[in-house]
Motif scaffolding. Structure first.
Motif, PDB file in Angstrom:
ATOM      1  N   ASN A 138       6.947   0.534  42.531  1.00 53.64           N
ATOM      2  CA  ASN A 138       8.320   1.020  42.416  1.00 53.64           C
ATOM      3  C   ASN A 138       9.364  -0.035  42.750  1.00 53.64           C
ATOM      4  O   ASN A 138      10.556   0.216  42.586  1.00 53.64           O
ATOM      5  N   GLN A 139       8.930  -1.192  43.227  1.00 59.82           N
ATOM      6  CA  GLN A 139       9.834  -2.301  43.485  1.00 59.82           C
ATOM      7  C   GLN A 139       9.824  -3.243  42.282  1.00 59.82           C
ATOM      8  O   GLN A 139       8.769  -3.768  41.922  1.00 59.82           O
ATOM      9  N   PRO A 140      10.964  -3.472  41.627  1.00 62.02           N
ATOM     10  CA  PRO A 140      10.976  -4.313  40.427  1.00 62.02           C
ATOM     11  C   PRO A 140      10.330  -5.681  40.620  1.00 62.02           C
ATOM     12  O   PRO A 140       9.597  -6.163  39.749  1.00 62.02           O
ATOM     13  N   LYS A 141      10.561  -6.308  41.771  1.00 62.35           N
ATOM     14  CA  LYS A 141      10.070  -7.672  41.969  1.00 62.35           C
ATOM     15  C   LYS A 141       8.548  -7.764  42.035  1.00 62.35           C
ATOM     16  O   LYS A 141       7.999  -8.872  41.953  1.00 62.35           O
ATOM     17  N   ALA A 142       7.852  -6.626  42.155  1.00 64.25           N
ATOM     18  CA  ALA A 142       6.389  -6.658  42.188  1.00 64.25           C
ATOM     19  C   ALA A 142       5.814  -7.267  40.913  1.00 64.25           C
ATOM     20  O   ALA A 142       4.750  -7.880  40.929  1.00 64.25           O
ATOM     21  N   ILE A 143       6.515  -7.130  39.802  1.00 60.47           N
ATOM     22  CA  ILE A 143       6.018  -7.655  38.528  1.00 60.47           C
ATOM     23  C   ILE A 143       5.977  -9.176  38.534  1.00 60.47           C
ATOM     24  O   ILE A 143       5.220  -9.800  37.768  1.00 60.47           O
ATOM     25  N   LEU A 144       6.760  -9.831  39.392  1.00 61.36           N
ATOM     26  CA  LEU A 144       6.868 -11.286  39.378  1.00 61.36           C
ATOM     27  C   LEU A 144       5.626 -11.982  39.919  1.00 61.36           C
ATOM     28  O   LEU A 144       5.473 -13.194  39.767  1.00 61.36           O
ATOM     29  N   ASP A 145       4.710 -11.226  40.518  1.00 57.01           N
ATOM     30  CA  ASP A 145       3.416 -11.788  40.890  1.00 57.01           C
ATOM     31  C   ASP A 145       2.511 -11.953  39.676  1.00 57.01           C
ATOM     32  O   ASP A 145       1.439 -12.559  39.781  1.00 57.01           O
ATOM     33  N   TYR A 146       2.943 -11.425  38.529  1.00 54.53           N
ATOM     34  CA  TYR A 146       2.120 -11.450  37.321  1.00 54.53           C
ATOM     35  C   TYR A 146       2.768 -12.254  36.198  1.00 54.53           C
ATOM     36  O   TYR A 146       2.086 -12.907  35.411  1.00 54.53           O
ATOM     37  N   THR A 147       4.093 -12.195  36.099  1.00 52.44           N
ATOM     38  CA  THR A 147       4.818 -12.916  35.056  1.00 52.44           C
ATOM     39  C   THR A 147       6.288 -12.996  35.417  1.00 52.44           C
ATOM     40  O   THR A 147       6.796 -12.144  36.169  1.00 52.44           O
ATOM     41  N   ASP A 148       6.957 -14.034  34.911  1.00 44.57           N
ATOM     42  CA  ASP A 148       8.396 -14.154  35.169  1.00 44.57           C
ATOM     43  C   ASP A 148       9.237 -13.822  33.939  1.00 44.57           C
ATOM     44  O   ASP A 148      10.440 -14.046  33.930  1.00 44.57           O
ATOM     45  N   CYS A 149       8.606 -13.267  32.906  1.00 43.47           N
ATOM     46  CA  CYS A 149       9.312 -12.778  31.718  1.00 43.47           C
ATOM     47  C   CYS A 149       9.190 -11.256  31.699  1.00 43.47           C
ATOM     48  O   CYS A 149       8.079 -10.728  31.533  1.00 43.47           O
ATOM     49  N   ARG A 197      19.391  -6.796  37.968  1.00 41.53           N
ATOM     50  CA  ARG A 197      19.981  -7.608  39.042  1.00 41.53           C
ATOM     51  C   ARG A 197      18.936  -8.016  40.068  1.00 41.53           C
ATOM     52  O   ARG A 197      18.866  -9.187  40.477  1.00 41.53           O
ATOM     53  N   LEU A 198      18.102  -7.062  40.494  1.00 40.04           N
ATOM     54  CA  LEU A 198      17.081  -7.365  41.495  1.00 40.04           C
ATOM     55  C   LEU A 198      16.079  -8.390  40.980  1.00 40.04           C
ATOM     56  O   LEU A 198      15.642  -9.271  41.731  1.00 40.04           O
ATOM     57  N   LEU A 199      15.702  -8.288  39.723  1.00 44.21           N
ATOM     58  CA  LEU A 199      14.746  -9.237  39.150  1.00 44.21           C
ATOM     59  C   LEU A 199      15.348 -10.639  39.063  1.00 44.21           C
ATOM     60  O   LEU A 199      14.683 -11.638  39.382  1.00 44.21           O
ATOM     61  N   LYS A 200      16.590 -10.731  38.651  1.00 45.24           N
ATOM     62  CA  LYS A 200      17.238 -12.040  38.564  1.00 45.24           C
ATOM     63  C   LYS A 200      17.390 -12.669  39.940  1.00 45.24           C
ATOM     64  O   LYS A 200      17.168 -13.867  40.119  1.00 45.24           O
ATOM     65  N   GLU A 201      17.771 -11.837  40.925  1.00 48.70           N
ATOM     66  CA  GLU A 201      17.909 -12.334  42.284  1.00 48.70           C
ATOM     67  C   GLU A 201      16.575 -12.814  42.852  1.00 48.70           C
ATOM     68  O   GLU A 201      16.533 -13.726  43.700  1.00 48.70           O
ATOM     69  N   ALA A 202      15.473 -12.198  42.375  1.00 52.32           N
ATOM     70  CA  ALA A 202      14.135 -12.564  42.858  1.00 52.32           C
ATOM     71  C   ALA A 202      13.547 -13.757  42.109  1.00 52.32           C
ATOM     72  O   ALA A 202      12.419 -14.167  42.400  1.00 52.32           O
ATOM     73  N   GLY A 203      14.278 -14.305  41.135  1.00 51.00           N
ATOM     74  CA  GLY A 203      13.840 -15.523  40.481  1.00 51.00           C
ATOM     75  C   GLY A 203      13.174 -15.379  39.135  1.00 51.00           C
ATOM     76  O   GLY A 203      12.546 -16.332  38.649  1.00 51.00           O
ATOM     77  N   GLY A 262      16.450  -5.771  29.035  1.00 53.64           N
ATOM     78  CA  GLY A 262      16.169  -4.343  29.031  1.00 53.64           C
ATOM     79  C   GLY A 262      15.985  -3.856  27.613  1.00 53.64           C
ATOM     80  O   GLY A 262      16.205  -4.601  26.649  1.00 53.64           O
ATOM     81  N   LEU A 263      15.586  -2.608  27.463  1.00 55.77           N
ATOM     82  CA  LEU A 263      15.499  -2.035  26.113  1.00 55.77           C
ATOM     83  C   LEU A 263      16.842  -2.103  25.403  1.00 55.77           C
ATOM     84  O   LEU A 263      16.899  -2.163  24.174  1.00 55.77           O
ATOM     85  N   ASP A 264      17.925  -2.109  26.194  1.00 57.62           N
ATOM     86  CA  ASP A 264      19.256  -2.186  25.591  1.00 57.62           C
ATOM     87  C   ASP A 264      19.592  -3.582  25.071  1.00 57.62           C
ATOM     88  O   ASP A 264      20.644  -3.782  24.465  1.00 57.62           O
ATOM     89  N   ASP A 265      18.682  -4.535  25.288  1.00 56.37           N
ATOM     90  CA  ASP A 265      18.875  -5.890  24.766  1.00 56.37           C
ATOM     91  C   ASP A 265      18.020  -6.176  23.535  1.00 56.37           C
ATOM     92  O   ASP A 265      18.076  -7.277  22.980  1.00 56.37           O
ATOM     93  N   ILE A 266      17.227  -5.210  23.129  1.00 55.89           N
ATOM     94  CA  ILE A 266      16.345  -5.377  21.965  1.00 55.89           C
ATOM     95  C   ILE A 266      16.935  -4.621  20.779  1.00 55.89           C
ATOM     96  O   ILE A 266      17.333  -3.464  20.906  1.00 55.89           O
ATOM     97  N   LEU A 267      16.991  -5.275  19.628  1.00 55.58           N
ATOM     98  CA  LEU A 267      17.590  -4.735  18.406  1.00 55.58           C
ATOM     99  C   LEU A 267      19.075  -4.413  18.600  1.00 55.58           C
ATOM    100  O   LEU A 267      19.565  -3.369  18.182  1.00 55.58           O
ATOM    101  N   THR A 268      19.768  -5.341  19.222  1.00 52.46           N
ATOM    102  CA  THR A 268      21.221  -5.226  19.307  1.00 52.46           C
ATOM    103  C   THR A 268      21.893  -5.781  18.054  1.00 52.46           C
ATOM    104  O   THR A 268      23.111  -5.678  17.898  1.00 52.46           O
TER     105      THR A 268
END
Length: 400
Positions: free
Chosen positions: A185-196, A210-216, A222-228
Protein backbone atom coordinates in the motif's frame (compact mmCIF):
# COMPACT_ATOMS: atom_id res chain seq x y z
CA UNK A 1 -52.34 21.48 1.95
CA UNK A 2 -54.55 23.15 -0.60
CA UNK A 3 -56.35 20.86 -3.04
CA UNK A 4 -54.67 22.39 -6.07
CA UNK A 5 -51.16 22.44 -4.58
CA UNK A 6 -48.49 20.34 -6.23
CA UNK A 7 -47.96 17.01 -4.46
CA UNK A 8 -44.73 15.89 -6.20
CA UNK A 9 -41.17 17.10 -5.72
CA UNK A 10 -38.14 15.90 -7.65
CA UNK A 11 -38.81 13.45 -10.48
CA UNK A 12 -36.14 11.52 -12.36
CA UNK A 13 -37.15 10.02 -15.71
CA UNK A 14 -35.11 7.75 -17.95
CA UNK A 15 -35.53 8.88 -21.57
CA UNK A 16 -35.39 6.23 -24.28
CA UNK A 17 -33.24 7.11 -27.27
CA UNK A 18 -32.13 5.47 -30.52
CA UNK A 19 -28.93 3.43 -30.40
CA UNK A 20 -26.13 5.97 -30.86
CA UNK A 21 -23.42 5.40 -33.46
CA UNK A 22 -20.24 7.27 -34.33
CA UNK A 23 -20.94 10.50 -36.18
CA UNK A 24 -24.55 10.86 -35.02
CA UNK A 25 -25.81 14.37 -34.25
CA UNK A 26 -26.08 13.67 -30.55
CA UNK A 27 -27.28 17.14 -29.55
CA UNK A 28 -30.25 16.89 -31.90
CA UNK A 29 -31.04 13.31 -30.86
CA UNK A 30 -30.99 14.16 -27.15
CA UNK A 31 -33.04 17.35 -27.48
CA UNK A 32 -35.62 15.69 -29.73
CA UNK A 33 -35.85 12.59 -27.51
CA UNK A 34 -36.59 14.68 -24.41
CA UNK A 35 -39.10 16.93 -26.18
CA UNK A 36 -40.88 13.95 -27.78
CA UNK A 37 -40.99 12.09 -24.44
CA UNK A 38 -42.63 15.12 -22.82
CA UNK A 39 -45.22 15.35 -25.58
CA UNK A 40 -46.01 11.62 -25.70
CA UNK A 41 -46.03 11.03 -21.94
CA UNK A 42 -47.87 14.28 -21.20
CA UNK A 43 -45.58 16.15 -18.86
CA UNK A 44 -44.41 19.76 -19.36
CA UNK A 45 -40.80 20.83 -19.56
CA UNK A 46 -39.87 23.57 -17.09
CA UNK A 47 -37.08 26.08 -16.62
CA UNK A 48 -34.16 24.55 -14.67
CA UNK A 49 -35.04 20.98 -15.58
CA UNK A 50 -31.82 19.01 -15.91
CA UNK A 51 -31.06 16.89 -18.98
CA UNK A 52 -28.28 14.41 -18.22
CA UNK A 53 -26.48 12.42 -20.92
CA UNK A 54 -24.43 9.36 -20.06
CA UNK A 55 -20.77 9.65 -21.03
CA UNK A 56 -20.84 6.38 -22.96
CA UNK A 57 -23.05 7.69 -25.78
CA UNK A 58 -21.05 10.91 -25.93
CA UNK A 59 -17.82 8.99 -26.46
CA UNK A 60 -19.56 6.67 -28.92
CA UNK A 61 -20.86 9.55 -31.01
CA UNK A 62 -17.37 11.05 -30.96
CA UNK A 63 -15.82 7.75 -32.04
CA UNK A 64 -13.43 8.03 -29.12
CA UNK A 65 -11.98 4.53 -29.21
CA UNK A 66 -8.46 3.10 -29.06
CA UNK A 67 -6.97 -0.31 -29.71
CA UNK A 68 -4.83 -2.40 -27.40
CA UNK A 69 -1.98 -1.88 -29.87
CA UNK A 70 -2.32 1.92 -29.60
CA UNK A 71 -2.08 1.65 -25.82
CA UNK A 72 0.96 -0.62 -26.15
CA UNK A 73 2.74 1.76 -28.48
CA UNK A 74 2.15 4.75 -26.20
CA UNK A 75 3.23 2.83 -23.08
CA UNK A 76 6.40 1.60 -24.77
CA UNK A 77 7.30 5.08 -26.05
CA UNK A 78 6.70 6.75 -22.67
CA UNK A 79 8.00 4.07 -20.25
CA UNK A 80 10.76 2.46 -22.29
CA UNK A 81 9.39 -1.03 -22.95
CA UNK A 82 11.48 -2.77 -20.26
CA UNK A 83 10.34 -3.60 -16.73
CA UNK A 84 7.35 -1.48 -15.73
CA UNK A 85 5.83 -1.28 -12.28
CA UNK A 86 2.06 -1.19 -12.65
CA UNK A 87 0.64 -0.17 -9.29
CA UNK A 88 -2.75 0.24 -7.63
CA UNK A 89 -5.05 -0.83 -10.48
CA UNK A 90 -8.69 -1.51 -9.76
CA UNK A 91 -9.94 -5.07 -10.18
CA UNK A 92 -12.23 -4.94 -13.18
CA UNK A 93 -12.58 -6.79 -16.46
CA UNK A 94 -14.57 -3.89 -17.86
CA UNK A 95 -12.47 -1.02 -16.54
CA UNK A 96 -8.88 -2.20 -16.36
CA UNK A 97 -8.23 -5.60 -17.90
CA UNK A 98 -8.29 -4.31 -21.46
CA UNK A 99 -5.92 -1.48 -20.50
CA UNK A 100 -3.61 -4.00 -18.82
CA UNK A 101 -3.54 -5.99 -22.05
CA UNK A 102 -2.16 -2.96 -23.86
CA UNK A 103 0.26 -2.11 -21.05
CA UNK A 104 1.64 -5.66 -21.02
CA UNK A 105 2.13 -5.61 -24.79
CA UNK A 106 4.25 -2.49 -24.34
CA UNK A 107 6.63 -4.01 -21.78
CA UNK A 108 9.11 -6.85 -21.35
CA UNK A 109 8.10 -7.43 -17.74
CA UNK A 110 5.28 -6.19 -15.53
CA UNK A 111 5.69 -5.95 -11.76
CA UNK A 112 2.06 -5.72 -10.72
CA UNK A 113 1.58 -4.17 -7.28
CA UNK A 114 -1.92 -4.60 -5.89
CA UNK A 115 -3.23 -2.73 -2.87
CA UNK A 116 -4.76 -4.84 -0.09
CA UNK A 117 -7.14 -5.72 1.49
CA UNK A 118 -9.02 -4.02 -1.35
CA UNK A 119 -8.50 -1.88 -4.40
CA UNK A 120 -9.28 1.82 -4.54
CA UNK A 121 -12.98 1.35 -5.21
CA UNK A 122 -13.52 -1.41 -2.66
CA UNK A 123 -13.08 -4.69 -4.55
CA UNK A 124 -11.67 -7.01 -1.90
CA UNK A 125 -8.56 -9.19 -2.16
CA UNK A 126 -8.49 -10.08 1.52
CA UNK A 127 -10.26 -9.47 4.81
CA UNK A 128 -9.12 -7.47 7.80
CA UNK A 129 -10.01 -10.40 10.06
CA UNK A 130 -7.45 -12.63 8.31
CA UNK A 131 -4.91 -9.77 8.18
CA UNK A 132 -5.27 -9.24 11.94
CA UNK A 133 -5.02 -12.95 12.71
CA UNK A 134 -1.86 -13.26 10.61
CA UNK A 135 -0.22 -10.27 12.29
CA UNK A 136 0.16 -8.44 8.98
CA UNK A 137 0.42 -4.66 8.94
CA UNK A 138 -1.14 -3.52 5.62
CA UNK A 139 0.29 -0.01 6.07
CA UNK A 140 3.88 -1.17 5.70
CA UNK A 141 4.11 -4.91 4.94
CA UNK A 142 4.93 -5.96 1.38
CA UNK A 143 3.63 -9.42 0.50
CA UNK A 144 4.92 -11.69 -2.23
CA UNK A 145 2.44 -13.74 -4.24
CA UNK A 146 3.52 -16.81 -2.29
CA UNK A 147 2.91 -15.09 1.05
CA UNK A 148 -0.45 -13.77 -0.14
CA UNK A 149 -1.57 -17.26 -1.17
CA UNK A 150 -0.28 -18.74 2.10
CA UNK A 151 -2.34 -16.30 4.17
CA UNK A 152 -5.41 -15.66 2.03
CA UNK A 153 -5.58 -18.54 -0.45
CA UNK A 154 -7.80 -17.92 -3.45
CA UNK A 155 -10.05 -14.90 -2.99
CA UNK A 156 -12.79 -14.50 -5.60
CA UNK A 157 -14.78 -11.28 -5.87
CA UNK A 158 -18.26 -11.70 -4.45
CA UNK A 159 -20.19 -10.41 -7.45
CA UNK A 160 -18.03 -11.75 -10.29
CA UNK A 161 -16.51 -14.95 -8.94
CA UNK A 162 -13.15 -13.95 -10.44
CA UNK A 163 -9.76 -14.48 -8.80
CA UNK A 164 -8.23 -11.28 -10.14
CA UNK A 165 -4.73 -12.12 -8.97
CA UNK A 166 -4.64 -15.14 -11.27
CA UNK A 167 -6.68 -13.43 -13.97
CA UNK A 168 -4.31 -10.47 -14.27
CA UNK A 169 -1.22 -12.71 -14.11
CA UNK A 170 -2.52 -14.91 -16.93
CA UNK A 171 -3.51 -11.90 -19.01
CA UNK A 172 -0.04 -10.36 -18.75
CA UNK A 173 1.65 -13.60 -19.77
CA UNK A 174 -0.75 -14.07 -22.68
CA UNK A 175 0.40 -10.68 -23.98
CA UNK A 176 4.01 -11.82 -24.04
CA UNK A 177 5.36 -10.16 -20.89
CA UNK A 178 6.88 -11.66 -17.78
CA UNK A 179 4.95 -11.00 -14.57
CA UNK A 180 5.71 -10.66 -10.90
CA UNK A 181 2.96 -9.82 -8.40
CA UNK A 182 3.36 -8.15 -5.03
CA UNK A 183 0.92 -6.64 -2.55
CA UNK A 184 1.61 -3.30 -0.88
CA UNK A 185 0.00 0.00 0.00
CA UNK A 186 3.04 2.28 0.05
CA UNK A 187 3.83 3.57 -3.48
CA UNK A 188 7.59 3.54 -2.93
CA UNK A 189 7.56 -0.24 -2.36
CA UNK A 190 7.58 -0.70 -6.15
CA UNK A 191 11.00 0.99 -6.38
CA UNK A 192 12.68 -2.13 -5.00
CA UNK A 193 11.69 -3.77 -8.30
CA UNK A 194 11.82 -1.02 -10.94
CA UNK A 195 12.19 2.74 -11.26
CA UNK A 196 9.75 3.04 -14.20
CA UNK A 197 6.24 3.20 -12.77
CA UNK A 198 2.73 3.48 -14.17
CA UNK A 199 0.37 4.32 -11.33
CA UNK A 200 -3.20 3.27 -12.07
CA UNK A 201 -5.11 4.74 -9.14
CA UNK A 202 -7.82 7.22 -9.97
CA UNK A 203 -8.58 9.70 -7.21
CA UNK A 204 -5.26 9.47 -5.33
CA UNK A 205 -3.02 9.57 -8.40
CA UNK A 206 -1.46 13.00 -7.83
CA UNK A 207 -0.27 12.07 -4.34
CA UNK A 208 1.03 8.72 -5.58
CA UNK A 209 3.00 10.41 -8.36
CA UNK A 210 4.45 12.92 -5.92
CA UNK A 211 5.56 10.25 -3.44
CA UNK A 212 7.21 8.19 -6.17
CA UNK A 213 9.09 11.17 -7.58
CA UNK A 214 10.23 12.20 -4.11
CA UNK A 215 11.47 8.63 -3.55
CA UNK A 216 13.65 8.78 -6.67
CA UNK A 217 11.65 7.06 -9.40
CA UNK A 218 13.09 7.59 -12.87
CA UNK A 219 9.79 7.66 -14.78
CA UNK A 220 6.40 8.18 -13.15
CA UNK A 221 3.22 8.28 -15.20
CA UNK A 222 -0.44 7.66 -14.51
CA UNK A 223 -3.24 6.27 -16.64
CA UNK A 224 -4.11 9.91 -17.26
CA UNK A 225 -0.78 10.27 -19.09
CA UNK A 226 -1.44 7.46 -21.58
CA UNK A 227 -3.30 8.23 -24.84
CA UNK A 228 -3.43 11.95 -24.18
CA UNK A 229 -2.93 12.34 -27.95
CA UNK A 230 -3.89 10.10 -30.88
CA UNK A 231 -1.66 7.14 -31.68
CA UNK A 232 -1.91 6.04 -35.30
CA UNK A 233 -5.29 7.72 -35.62
CA UNK A 234 -6.72 6.41 -32.36
CA UNK A 235 -9.02 8.28 -30.05
CA UNK A 236 -7.56 10.03 -27.01
CA UNK A 237 -8.41 12.16 -24.02
CA UNK A 238 -6.13 15.13 -23.49
CA UNK A 239 -7.14 15.57 -19.84
CA UNK A 240 -7.80 12.05 -18.56
CA UNK A 241 -5.96 9.68 -20.90
CA UNK A 242 -7.08 6.11 -20.14
CA UNK A 243 -8.94 7.11 -16.97
CA UNK A 244 -12.68 6.57 -17.32
CA UNK A 245 -12.25 4.11 -20.19
CA UNK A 246 -14.39 1.00 -20.63
CA UNK A 247 -13.99 -2.22 -22.56
CA UNK A 248 -15.56 -2.02 -26.00
CA UNK A 249 -14.32 -5.26 -27.58
CA UNK A 250 -11.59 -7.72 -26.68
CA UNK A 251 -9.10 -5.45 -28.41
CA UNK A 252 -10.50 -1.92 -28.02
CA UNK A 253 -11.45 0.52 -25.30
CA UNK A 254 -13.99 3.32 -25.35
CA UNK A 255 -12.30 6.34 -23.83
CA UNK A 256 -13.85 8.97 -21.58
CA UNK A 257 -15.49 11.64 -23.78
CA UNK A 258 -13.41 14.65 -24.76
CA UNK A 259 -14.30 18.28 -25.43
CA UNK A 260 -17.99 17.88 -24.57
CA UNK A 261 -18.71 21.33 -23.16
CA UNK A 262 -19.93 22.39 -26.61
CA UNK A 263 -22.36 19.46 -26.60
CA UNK A 264 -24.14 20.49 -23.39
CA UNK A 265 -24.43 24.08 -24.60
CA UNK A 266 -25.79 22.89 -27.95
CA UNK A 267 -28.45 20.73 -26.28
CA UNK A 268 -29.41 23.61 -24.01
CA UNK A 269 -29.82 25.94 -27.00
CA UNK A 270 -31.82 23.42 -29.04
CA UNK A 271 -34.30 22.90 -26.20
CA UNK A 272 -34.59 26.66 -25.63
CA UNK A 273 -35.21 27.31 -29.33
CA UNK A 274 -37.82 24.56 -29.54
CA UNK A 275 -39.67 25.08 -26.26
CA UNK A 276 -38.66 28.44 -24.77
CA UNK A 277 -37.46 26.64 -21.62
CA UNK A 278 -34.00 27.21 -20.18
CA UNK A 279 -32.85 23.78 -19.06
CA UNK A 280 -29.52 22.75 -17.56
CA UNK A 281 -27.51 19.99 -19.24
CA UNK A 282 -24.73 17.73 -18.04
CA UNK A 283 -22.74 14.69 -19.13
CA UNK A 284 -22.46 12.06 -16.39
CA UNK A 285 -20.52 8.87 -15.76
CA UNK A 286 -20.30 6.84 -12.58
CA UNK A 287 -22.29 8.09 -9.63
CA UNK A 288 -20.46 8.79 -6.37
CA UNK A 289 -21.94 6.29 -3.95
CA UNK A 290 -20.92 3.16 -2.05
CA UNK A 291 -22.68 -0.19 -2.03
CA UNK A 292 -23.32 -1.16 1.60
CA UNK A 293 -23.15 -4.92 1.01
CA UNK A 294 -20.23 -5.33 -1.36
CA UNK A 295 -18.43 -2.25 0.05
CA UNK A 296 -17.72 -1.14 -3.52
CA UNK A 297 -17.45 2.56 -4.19
CA UNK A 298 -19.01 3.15 -7.59
CA UNK A 299 -16.88 6.06 -8.79
CA UNK A 300 -14.31 4.52 -11.17
CA UNK A 301 -14.45 7.53 -13.49
CA UNK A 302 -12.09 10.44 -12.78
CA UNK A 303 -15.10 12.75 -12.26
CA UNK A 304 -18.86 12.26 -12.13
CA UNK A 305 -19.47 14.95 -14.75
CA UNK A 306 -16.89 16.08 -17.34
CA UNK A 307 -19.14 18.83 -18.75
CA UNK A 308 -22.15 20.83 -17.54
CA UNK A 309 -23.90 24.15 -18.03
CA UNK A 310 -23.29 27.05 -15.64
CA UNK A 311 -26.49 26.56 -13.69
CA UNK A 312 -25.07 23.35 -12.25
CA UNK A 313 -22.03 24.98 -10.70
CA UNK A 314 -21.97 24.91 -6.90
CA UNK A 315 -23.56 23.04 -4.02
CA UNK A 316 -27.09 22.88 -2.57
CA UNK A 317 -28.16 25.67 -0.23
CA UNK A 318 -30.83 24.00 1.85
CA UNK A 319 -32.37 24.09 5.30
CA UNK A 320 -33.22 20.91 7.19
CA UNK A 321 -37.00 20.84 7.60
CA UNK A 322 -36.95 18.34 10.45
CA UNK A 323 -34.52 20.56 12.39
CA UNK A 324 -36.82 23.55 12.00
CA UNK A 325 -39.86 21.48 12.95
CA UNK A 326 -38.20 19.94 16.03
CA UNK A 327 -36.36 23.05 17.25
CA UNK A 328 -37.24 26.53 16.02
CA UNK A 329 -40.95 25.78 15.62
CA UNK A 330 -41.50 22.91 18.06
CA UNK A 331 -44.53 24.70 19.51
CA UNK A 332 -46.32 25.01 16.16
CA UNK A 333 -48.36 22.58 14.09
CA UNK A 334 -50.61 22.47 11.05
CA UNK A 335 -50.90 25.56 8.88
CA UNK A 336 -48.92 27.72 11.31
CA UNK A 337 -45.97 25.30 11.18
CA UNK A 338 -46.13 25.16 7.40
CA UNK A 339 -46.12 28.95 7.08
CA UNK A 340 -43.28 29.41 9.59
CA UNK A 341 -41.06 26.90 7.78
CA UNK A 342 -41.96 28.39 4.39
CA UNK A 343 -41.00 31.84 5.64
CA UNK A 344 -37.63 30.54 6.88
CA UNK A 345 -36.94 29.07 3.47
CA UNK A 346 -37.91 32.28 1.70
CA UNK A 347 -35.58 34.28 3.95
CA UNK A 348 -32.54 31.98 3.81
CA UNK A 349 -29.46 33.73 2.53
CA UNK A 350 -27.00 32.44 -0.03
CA UNK A 351 -24.52 30.98 2.46
CA UNK A 352 -25.72 28.52 5.08
CA UNK A 353 -22.35 27.04 6.10
CA UNK A 354 -22.29 26.85 9.90
CA UNK A 355 -26.04 27.36 10.25
CA UNK A 356 -27.41 24.66 12.56
CA UNK A 357 -30.61 24.47 10.52
CA UNK A 358 -28.55 23.39 7.48
CA UNK A 359 -26.63 20.57 9.18
CA UNK A 360 -26.91 17.17 7.52
CA UNK A 361 -27.94 18.56 4.12
CA UNK A 362 -24.88 17.04 2.37
CA UNK A 363 -23.31 20.03 0.59
CA UNK A 364 -21.75 18.00 -2.22
CA UNK A 365 -21.32 19.39 -5.71
CA UNK A 366 -24.62 19.59 -7.58
CA UNK A 367 -23.19 17.61 -10.49
CA UNK A 368 -22.07 14.81 -8.14
CA UNK A 369 -25.50 14.59 -6.53
CA UNK A 370 -27.50 14.80 -9.75
CA UNK A 371 -25.05 12.52 -11.57
CA UNK A 372 -25.47 9.86 -8.89
CA UNK A 373 -29.25 10.12 -9.20
CA UNK A 374 -28.99 9.77 -12.97
CA UNK A 375 -26.59 6.82 -12.81
CA UNK A 376 -29.03 4.95 -10.60
CA UNK A 377 -31.93 5.90 -12.87
CA UNK A 378 -30.32 4.86 -16.13
CA UNK A 379 -28.57 1.77 -14.77
CA UNK A 380 -25.70 0.10 -16.60
CA UNK A 381 -27.53 -2.66 -18.45
CA UNK A 382 -30.43 -2.90 -20.87
CA UNK A 383 -32.80 -0.13 -19.78
CA UNK A 384 -32.15 1.79 -22.99
CA UNK A 385 -32.36 5.17 -21.27
CA UNK A 386 -28.96 6.84 -21.70
CA UNK A 387 -30.56 10.24 -21.14
CA UNK A 388 -32.19 11.19 -17.86
CA UNK A 389 -34.52 14.14 -17.29
CA UNK A 390 -34.57 15.44 -13.71
CA UNK A 391 -37.39 17.82 -12.86
CA UNK A 392 -38.02 19.81 -9.69
CA UNK A 393 -34.51 19.34 -8.31
CA UNK A 394 -34.14 23.03 -7.51
CA UNK A 395 -37.63 23.39 -6.01
CA UNK A 396 -38.23 23.61 -2.29
CA UNK A 397 -41.16 23.44 0.13
CA UNK A 398 -42.38 26.89 -0.92
CA UNK A 399 -42.82 26.07 -4.62
CA UNK A 400 -46.45 25.43 -5.53
Amino acid sequence: MEKNERRVGTVSRGIRCPIIRQGDDLAAIVANSVIEAAEIEGFPLQDRDVISVTESIVARAQGNYASVDAIAEDVKAKLGGGTIGVIFPILSRNRFAICLRGIAKGAKKIVLMLSYPSDEVGNSLATYDIIDAAGINPYCDVLSLERYREVFGVQKLEFTGVDYVQYYADLIKECGAEVEIIFANQPKAILDYTDCVLTCDIHTRERTKRLLKEAGAKIVLGLDDILTAPVNGSGCNEKYGLLGSNKSTENTVKLFPRDCQGLVLDIQKKVLDATGKHVEVMVYGDGAFKDPKGKIWELADPVVSPAFTDGLIGTPNELKLKYLADNDFANLSGEALKEAISESIRKKDGQLVGNMAAQGTTPRQLTDLIGSLCDLTSGSGDKGTPVVLVQGYFDNYTNG
